[in-house]
Design a protein around this motif. Sequence first.
Motif, PDB file in Angstrom:
ATOM      1  N   PHE A   3       0.814  -1.323  -0.075  1.00 52.45           N
ATOM      2  CA  PHE A   3       0.022   0.032   0.052  1.00 52.45           C
ATOM      3  C   PHE A   3       0.848   1.163  -0.022  1.00 52.45           C
ATOM      4  N   THR A   4       0.440   2.357  -0.821  1.00 55.26           N
ATOM      5  CA  THR A   4       1.107   3.581  -0.831  1.00 55.26           C
ATOM      6  C   THR A   4       0.091   4.492  -0.461  1.00 55.26           C
ATOM      7  N   ILE A   5       0.435   5.581   0.428  1.00 54.43           N
ATOM      8  CA  ILE A   5      -0.524   6.374   1.042  1.00 54.43           C
ATOM      9  C   ILE A   5       0.312   7.889   0.929  1.00 54.43           C
ATOM     10  N   ASN A   6      -0.147   8.766   0.089  1.00 61.74           N
ATOM     11  CA  ASN A   6       0.363   9.970  -0.162  1.00 61.74           C
ATOM     12  C   ASN A   6      -0.294  11.043   0.609  1.00 61.74           C
ATOM     13  N   VAL A   7       0.314  11.741   1.511  1.00 61.88           N
ATOM     14  CA  VAL A   7      -0.552  12.722   2.277  1.00 61.88           C
ATOM     15  C   VAL A   7       0.023  14.304   1.923  1.00 61.88           C
TER      16      VAL A   7
END
Length: 84
Positions: A3-7
């Motif tokens: 999973f990749t989460i960009n904030v």
Amino acid sequence: MKFTINVDMTPEELRRALGLPDVSSLQDDMVNRVREQMNAGVEGYDPLSLLKPYMNSSVGSMEALQKMLFTMMSQYGRKDGSKD
């Protein structure tokens, strides 16, 4: 699975999300105090003497930080959690 989460947050929003205190007024007070000290001794002002206390203590704290990070990284690579 990966999973990749960009904030996308400003530093202020991140500080609030992490629950960190707002120290901007303290920082402003410290900068003003340094300015007052610099203006009070304009003729004999030596910038190195102003920073010397911070430089001496920061070297030790930087070494401690590096040691802590190295220990954390070396432990991270071990799957069984052993200290060897």
